[in-house]
Scaffold this active site. Structure first.
Site, PDB file in Angstrom:
ATOM      1  NE  ARG A 140      -3.630  -2.458   0.272  1.00 25.84           N
ATOM      2  CZ  ARG A 140      -3.195  -3.613  -0.260  1.00 25.84           C
ATOM      3  NH1 ARG A 140      -2.127  -3.630  -1.032  1.00 25.84           N
ATOM      4  NH2 ARG A 140      -3.862  -4.718  -0.058  1.00 25.84           N
ATOM      5  CB  SER A 182      -8.255  -1.365   5.089  1.00 26.53           C
ATOM      6  OG  SER A 182      -8.659  -2.651   4.679  1.00 26.53           O
ATOM      7  CD  GLU A 252      -5.143   0.208   3.026  1.00 27.08           C
ATOM      8  OE1 GLU A 252      -4.676  -0.610   3.848  1.00 27.08           O
ATOM      9  OE2 GLU A 252      -5.776  -0.135   2.010  1.00 27.08           O
TER      10      GLU A 252
END
Ligand SMILES: Cc1cc2nc3c(=O)[nH]c(=O)nc-3n(C[C@H](O)[C@H](O)[C@H](O)COP(=O)(O)OP(=O)(O)OC[C@H]3O[C@@H](n4cnc5c(N)ncnc54)[C@H](O)[C@@H]3O)c2cc1C
Length: 261
Positions: A140, A182, A252
């Site tokens: 990510r 998320s 995130e």
């Protein structure tokens, strides 16, 4: 060109004001503006920097020089349909990964070991073509300057229907309430959802926002949730997890508000 966007409708988490956004039509744009894709991974506050998005000219898919070339504004769903029709493999993860190709590249979006970078060849930005090997990236995160106008992928034949079903199943535990996916990245060898549950915040609600009963790492808008309520929950989870486990939960979700840069 500018366009008015109501982010309380347009963003997946259904939070944000209505503001004027600069639409990039050719490859020129104001460098100090903040880029948005399809707003599935962002939380927009009340004090926004100037924003920009890619226009329709960047919504395309073509095969050129043996590569799959996709405009940065193209939705994942469209890419999936194309790959199914053309019998191209490795895009079966897209149906449960909402967003634009530009946003997916920037986030290196994915599911477990399947990431959008796996079969990436290169990206096109204002600096020209940048090969994957020259883009630092990981779970990510990515490091490159500027806007992704186009992403180019290797072509492997064989659309895999079984993979498609597997990815759909992997996401059965996701809540259907509005969210930005998320909320936190999983810490190494652990799960953010587990940690949030351990500190007693699964299902915990402030105003219209909550850590979902279904999946604790999903910060969901149960109706009329606000930016400040979302921030309060994010900070509470970070504080409690740090106190109990000495682990810093890294966001995130990208917070866009000049007070949080
Ligand atoms: C229900 C749900 C489930 C999700 N599940 C997953 C999952 O399993 N795995 C996963 O990885 N993600 C998941 N996400 C998050 C989201 O799908 C991805 O992060 C996706 O990449 C976001 O794309 P976007 O176009 O909406 O980007 P945005 O949210 O608009 O932007 C995200 C970031 O990308 C940057 N960006 C956007 N476009 C460009 C561009 N053209 N050039 C340069 N930078 C750009 C923005 O500046 C921002 O920093 C989920 C989201 C939701 C709502």
């Amino acid at each position: 060109m500018h366009k008015q966007i109501d982010f309380s409708k347009h963003s997946s988490i259904k939070i944000g004001p209505t503001v004027d956004v600069f639409v990039i039509e050719d490859k020129h744009y104001p460098k100090e503006y903040t880029m948005l894709g399809h707003c599935n991974n962002v939380l927009l506050g009340e004090e926004l920097p100037p924003l920009m998005i890619l226009g329709k000219n960047f919504d395309y898919i073509k095969i050129e020089d043996g590569l799959l070339c996709i405009g940065g504004a193209t939705a994942g769903g469209r890419v999936l349909s194309f790959c199914k029709k053309q019998d191209i493999a490795h895009f079966e993860l897209l149906p449960k990964l909402p967003g634009s190709i530009g946003g997916m590249i920037k986030m290196n979006a994915g599911l477990k070991e399947y990431e959008i970078f796996n079969y990436l060849h290169s990206i096109i930005t204002e600096d020209g073509e940048i090969l994957k090997k020259d883009i630092p990236h990981g779970y990510r995160w990515t490091e490159f300057k500027g806007v992704v106008f186009e992403a180019r992928f290797e072509i492997h034949k064989g659309f895999n229907q079984a993979h498609l079903e597997m990815f759909k199943k992997m996401r059965d535990n996701q809540p259907l309430d509005p969210s930005a996916g998320s909320c936190f990245k999983n810490p190494k060898d652990d799960s953010a959802g587990r940690l949030i549950q351990e500190v007693g915040l699964k299902g915990f609600q402030i105003g219209g926002m909550a850590f979902s009963e279904k999946h604790a790492n999903f910060l969901v808008n149960l109706g009329g949730g606000t930016f400040n309520e979302a921030i309060e929950l994010i900070q509470l989870a970070q504080k409690k997890v740090f106190e109990q486990f000495n682990i810093h939960l890294e966001n995130e979700v990208i917070i866009i508000d000049t007070r949080y840069f």
